[in-house]
Design a protein around this motif. Structure first.
Motif, short mmCIF file in Angstrom:
data_model
loop_
_atom_site.label_atom_id
_atom_site.label_comp_id
_atom_site.label_asym_id
_atom_site.label_seq_id
_atom_site.Cartn_x
_atom_site.Cartn_y
_atom_site.Cartn_z
N ARG A 199 0.87 -1.18 0.00
CA ARG A 199 0.00 0.00 0.00
C ARG A 199 0.90 1.23 0.00
O ARG A 199 1.78 1.34 0.86
N ALA A 200 0.69 2.13 -0.95
CA ALA A 200 1.56 3.30 -1.10
C ALA A 200 0.83 4.56 -0.68
O ALA A 200 -0.36 4.74 -0.97
N TYR A 201 1.56 5.46 -0.01
CA TYR A 201 1.03 6.76 0.43
C TYR A 201 2.00 7.83 -0.06
O TYR A 201 3.21 7.75 0.18
N LEU A 202 1.45 8.84 -0.76
CA LEU A 202 2.27 9.88 -1.39
C LEU A 202 1.87 11.24 -0.85
O LEU A 202 0.69 11.52 -0.64
N CYS A 203 2.86 12.11 -0.66
CA CYS A 203 2.57 13.49 -0.30
C CYS A 203 3.70 14.38 -0.78
O CYS A 203 4.88 14.09 -0.54
N GLY A 204 3.34 15.45 -1.46
CA GLY A 204 4.32 16.39 -1.99
C GLY A 204 3.70 17.20 -3.10
O GLY A 204 2.49 17.15 -3.33
N PRO A 205 4.50 17.95 -3.84
CA PRO A 205 3.96 18.72 -4.97
C PRO A 205 3.28 17.81 -5.99
O PRO A 205 3.67 16.64 -6.16
N LEU A 206 2.27 18.33 -6.65
CA LEU A 206 1.49 17.51 -7.58
C LEU A 206 2.34 16.86 -8.67
O LEU A 206 2.17 15.66 -8.95
N PRO A 207 3.29 17.58 -9.33
CA PRO A 207 4.11 16.90 -10.34
C PRO A 207 4.90 15.73 -9.77
O PRO A 207 5.05 14.70 -10.44
N PHE A 208 5.38 15.87 -8.55
CA PHE A 208 6.11 14.77 -7.89
C PHE A 208 5.19 13.57 -7.72
O PHE A 208 5.56 12.43 -8.05
N MET A 209 3.98 13.79 -7.20
CA MET A 209 3.08 12.66 -6.94
C MET A 209 2.65 12.00 -8.24
O MET A 209 2.51 10.77 -8.31
N ARG A 210 2.42 12.78 -9.27
CA ARG A 210 2.07 12.19 -10.57
C ARG A 210 3.19 11.28 -11.06
O ARG A 210 2.95 10.16 -11.55
N ALA A 211 4.45 11.77 -10.96
CA ALA A 211 5.58 11.00 -11.45
C ALA A 211 5.76 9.70 -10.66
O ALA A 211 5.99 8.63 -11.23
N VAL A 212 5.63 9.79 -9.33
CA VAL A 212 5.79 8.59 -8.50
C VAL A 212 4.65 7.61 -8.76
O VAL A 212 4.87 6.40 -8.87
N ARG A 213 3.44 8.12 -8.87
CA ARG A 213 2.30 7.24 -9.13
C ARG A 213 2.48 6.50 -10.45
O ARG A 213 2.21 5.29 -10.54
N GLU A 214 2.93 7.21 -11.49
CA GLU A 214 3.14 6.57 -12.79
C GLU A 214 4.19 5.47 -12.69
O GLU A 214 4.04 4.39 -13.28
N GLU B 263 -1.97 12.81 -0.70
CA GLU B 263 -2.41 14.00 0.02
C GLU B 263 -1.86 15.22 -0.71
O GLU B 263 -0.69 15.26 -1.06
N VAL B 264 -2.76 16.19 -0.97
CA VAL B 264 -2.35 17.46 -1.58
C VAL B 264 -2.45 18.54 -0.53
O VAL B 264 -3.48 18.69 0.12
N PHE B 265 -1.38 19.31 -0.34
CA PHE B 265 -1.44 20.47 0.55
C PHE B 265 -2.03 21.63 -0.26
O PHE B 265 -1.49 22.01 -1.30
N GLY B 266 -3.15 22.21 0.23
CA GLY B 266 -3.82 23.27 -0.52
C GLY B 266 -4.93 22.68 -1.37
O GLY B 266 -5.30 21.50 -1.23
N PRO B 267 -5.53 23.47 -2.26
CA PRO B 267 -6.61 22.97 -3.10
C PRO B 267 -6.16 21.77 -3.93
O PRO B 267 -5.04 21.76 -4.45
N ASP B 268 -7.03 20.77 -4.03
CA ASP B 268 -6.69 19.57 -4.78
C ASP B 268 -6.86 19.84 -6.27
O ASP B 268 -7.98 19.85 -6.79
N LEU B 269 -5.74 20.05 -6.97
CA LEU B 269 -5.77 20.35 -8.39
C LEU B 269 -5.57 19.11 -9.26
O LEU B 269 -5.45 19.23 -10.46
N TRP B 270 -5.52 17.93 -8.64
CA TRP B 270 -5.31 16.71 -9.43
C TRP B 270 -6.43 16.57 -10.47
O TRP B 270 -6.17 16.33 -11.64
N LEU B 271 -7.68 16.74 -10.03
CA LEU B 271 -8.79 16.62 -10.96
C LEU B 271 -8.79 17.76 -11.97
O LEU B 271 -9.03 17.57 -13.16
N ALA B 272 -8.51 18.98 -11.48
CA ALA B 272 -8.56 20.15 -12.35
C ALA B 272 -7.51 20.09 -13.45
O ALA B 272 -7.69 20.66 -14.51
#
Length: 398
Positions: free
Chosen positions: A357-372, A387-396
């Protein structure tokens, strides 16, 4: 579930609404704050508003919710709703505020789309809004009940019992309830909201992860000072206030703990990947794993600018060493030490145990790269949490 009549209308108008949702969101906030200036002063994050981040998050969530209703009419996007509900609960959002949002949001829709908003269209999107709003209200009321607080009044006075400078830009504040009562229970990975009164009288709120485990007698948060073009203004006003003005013995208004990125109670292998200040929820998870004697493999990964910029670096390593089967690897863009990786996080040579089970937290580009990288290694998307600090822009930004 969206009615058949509204489904057809929403499906037909979603491209037009989606294309205009950014303009709608911008006009909505303009109207909302003109009518209720206290909201931008004391509830909404002025930095996110100034940068347009909240507008992007609102647009993304509305479009994503409507799209989900059409594609999966018998289910709800509970992950998205849960993340929003936890954030709202940490702010004390009330049922009545959803009616205020509805008023100004639909006025903005009508103004931006003009004659295209027929009574039928308005009725269909009204149904979408209240399906989303009522789902959030129900989730938030449940969260309030669990913490035994009342909507709109989630705050307690906490005393700063200690302060430690972790790096040039990160400071840890140890805190305890001012009334001497026990601290409310939290789950590893959750955050609290902190409200401070600024020189202009605004009472701004920010969220900070609890870095200690639920079993610890100590509660603490680590705050990174925000720099940038507006570091002296909205973008970094709370973090700079805490760094410059808050000392041991001072009092803070702190919410009950919330947050949907929590470590699952499981014997499965765990991977904790973070970057920058994103290590803070991972420290709570890591300490909890050590406290509970987690026996399965634990992989701790972190990326930062340099070892000197890595907050809580010593704790990161020390807690890893407390576990029976755990490894830690860090990557740095500069000044990497022997044994550390150089540059960006690369998972090619990182062992990945089956069932992790993986848990990620950091800037959105970092999390996208690690998830991929994790998905490419065969880890199911359902087992990767973030976890996104601030507004969750993953969907946007999808």
């Amino acid at each position: 579930m969206l009615s058949d009549k509204s489904s057809a209308t929403v499906r037909a108008t979603l491209p037009a609404v989606g294309a205009a949702i950014g303009d709608i969101a911008e006009l909505f906030y303009t109207r909302l704050f003109a009518a209720h200036p206290a909201l931008i002063r004391d509830l909404f994050n002025r930095g996110n508003q100034s940068a347009g981040l909240q507008k992007q998050a609102l647009a993304g969530s509305i479009a994503a919710f409507a799209t989900h209703l059409l594609a999966h009419p018998d289910t709800r996007p509970d992950v998205m709703l849960g993340r929003i509900a936890h954030k709202h609960a940490s702010l004390g959002v009330t049922r009545e505020q959803y009616a205020v949002v509805h008023e100004h949001l639909f006025a903005a829709i009508a103004e931006v789309l003009g004659e295209a908003v027929t009574p039928e269209v308005a009725e269909a999107w009204d149904e979408v809004y209240w399906l989303m709003a009522n789902a959030l209200i129900a989730l938030e009321e449940r969260l309030y009940a669990e913490q035994r607080v009342v909507a709109g009044d989630v705050w307690r006075e906490w005393t700063v019992t200690g302060r430690a400078e972790e790096t040039a830009d990160c400071t840890t504040f140890r805190i305890a309830p001012a009334d001497g009562a026990p601290a409310p229970a939290h789950r590893p990975g959750q955050y609290v909201s902190v409200q401070v009164e600024l020189p202009d009288g605004a009472r701004q709120i920010r969220q900070y992860s609890l870095i200690t485990s639920p079993g610890s007698a100590v509660r603490a948060i680590t705050v990174k000072r925000v720099h940038g073009p507006a570091a002296a203004g909205p973008d970094g006003e709370v973090s700079n206030h805490l760094h410059a003005r808050v000392r041991t013995g001072d009092t803070l208004r702190v919410s009950a703990p919330y947050g949907d990125l929590v470590l699952a109670d499981s014997a499965a292998p765990v991977l904790l990947a973070s970057a920058g200040i994103g290590c803070t929820p991972m420290l709570s998870m890591l300490e909890h794993l050590a406290d509970t004697g987690h026996a399965a493999p634990v992989t701790v990964l972190h990326a930062d600018r340099s070892p000197a910029d890595h907050p809580l670096r010593g704790d990161h390593r020390a807690l890893t060493h407390k576990l029976a089967d755990a490894t830690a690897r860090f990557w740095y863009e500069q000044d990497a030490e022997p044994g550390d990786g150089e540059g960006l996080m690369d998972l090619t040579a990182v062992p990945l145990a089956p069932g992790t089970r993986a848990y990620l937290c950091g800037p959105l580009p970092f999390m996208r790269a690690v998830r991929e990288q994790l998905i490419a290694r065969g880890l199911p998307a359902a087992d990767i949490h973030y976890e996104v600090f601030g507004p969750d822009l993953w969907l946007a930004s999808a």
